[in-house]
Design an enzyme around this catalytic site. Structure first.
Site, PDB file in Angstrom:
ATOM      1  N   ASN A   2       2.042   1.761   3.953  1.00 36.35           N
ATOM      2  CA  ASN A   2       2.464   0.916   4.674  1.00 36.35           C
ATOM      3  C   ASN A   2       2.555   0.555   6.361  1.00 36.35           C
ATOM      4  OD1 ASN A   2       5.466  -1.931   5.598  1.00 36.35           O
ATOM      5  ND2 ASN A   2       3.555  -2.684   4.961  1.00 36.35           N
TER       6      ASN A   2
ATOM      7  N   ASP B  86      -8.085   3.772   1.316  1.00 35.90           N
ATOM      8  CA  ASP B  86      -7.623   4.075   2.467  1.00 35.90           C
ATOM      9  C   ASP B  86      -8.085   4.432   3.771  1.00 35.90           C
ATOM     10  OD1 ASP B  86      -4.851   4.753   3.695  1.00 35.90           O
ATOM     11  OD2 ASP B  86      -3.781   5.730   2.665  1.00 35.90           O
TER      12      ASP B  86
ATOM     13  N   CYS C 228      -1.769   0.280   6.608  1.00 35.35           N
ATOM     14  CA  CYS C 228      -3.236   0.651   7.138  1.00 35.35           C
ATOM     15  C   CYS C 228      -3.625  -0.520   7.195  1.00 35.35           C
ATOM     16  CB  CYS C 228      -3.350   1.816   6.950  1.00 35.35           C
ATOM     17  SG  CYS C 228      -3.614   3.289   7.752  1.00 35.35           S
ATOM     18  N   ARG C 229      -3.652  -1.092   5.389  1.00 36.78           N
ATOM     19  CA  ARG C 229      -3.942  -1.410   4.536  1.00 36.78           C
ATOM     20  C   ARG C 229      -3.098  -2.599   4.389  1.00 36.78           C
ATOM     21  NH1 ARG C 229      -5.205   1.687  -0.581  1.00 36.78           N
ATOM     22  NH2 ARG C 229      -3.307   2.249   0.029  1.00 36.78           N
ATOM     23  N   SER C 230      -1.691  -2.371   4.037  1.00 39.83           N
ATOM     24  CA  SER C 230      -1.029  -3.702   3.447  1.00 39.83           C
ATOM     25  C   SER C 230      -0.609  -4.004   5.330  1.00 39.83           C
ATOM     26  CB  SER C 230       0.207  -3.104   2.847  1.00 39.83           C
ATOM     27  OG  SER C 230       1.048  -2.209   2.872  1.00 39.83           O
TER      28      SER C 230
ATOM     29  N   CYS D  77       0.295  -1.315  -0.329  1.00 39.06           N
ATOM     30  CA  CYS D  77      -0.096   0.350  -0.020  1.00 39.06           C
ATOM     31  C   CYS D  77       1.012   1.151  -0.346  1.00 39.06           C
ATOM     32  CB  CYS D  77      -1.345  -0.031   1.315  1.00 39.06           C
ATOM     33  SG  CYS D  77      -0.266  -0.222   2.519  1.00 39.06           S
TER      34      CYS D  77
END
Length: 161
Positions: free
Chosen positions: A14, A129, A16-18, A11
């Protein structure tokens, strides 16, 4: 024992999402007793949060679901990642474009794709995001469903040899 399949989630920062996807995928792999067959990591395309743990919102939603994120720290995606990972999964199409640029011409043959390609029935192109939108619960829902689909895909790909 070395993992036979390596997965990288990517993401922007690096945090939040990934890392959420990394933690969820690790959790699913451990639950299926596959930790030595599938190795999971995450990285970002931007350098704002290098060395930081996952975002507070990510940690909170992972805690609520009993998913560990212990030891995770933000890092940058690197061109060498192309050689080290069989599955490189980008959380949105901007990340996908950025990663293709980092990998250059090598990216043509990689198992490089957008995360939401795993969930075509959701009608969503990108994992939003939550850093900007604060919708960590919704992102967790997408991430968990996508990681389950990816795990099934990996098991099927591995069975085919």
């Amino acid at each position: 024992m070395q993992a036979s399949v390596r997965v990288l989630f990517v993401c922007l920062g690096n945090i939040c999402r990934s890392p959420m996807a990394e933690a969820v995928m690790r959790h699913l792999v451990e639950r299926e007793r596959l930790p030595f067959r599938i190795d999971v990591d995450s990285a970002g395309t931007g350098d704002w949060h290098l060395g930081h743990p996952p975002h507070e919102g990510t940690r909170k939603v992972l805690d609520e679901h009993g998913v560990s994120y212990e030891g995770m720290k933000a890092r940058l995606v690197q061109s060498a990642d192309y050689e080290q990972f069989e599955y490189i999964v980008c959380m949105d199409h901007k990340n996908l474009r950025d990663v293709r640029e980092i990998f250059g011409h090598k990216a043509d043959g990689a198992r490089l794709f957008a995360f939401m390609d795993l969930l075509p029935d959701r009608g969503v192109q990108d994992v939003p995001d939550p850093y900007y939108e604060g919708n960590f619960d919704y992102v967790y829902e997408l991430v968990e469903a996508g990681c389950r689909a990816l795990l099934e895909q990996i098991k099927a790909d591995t069975a085919r040899g």
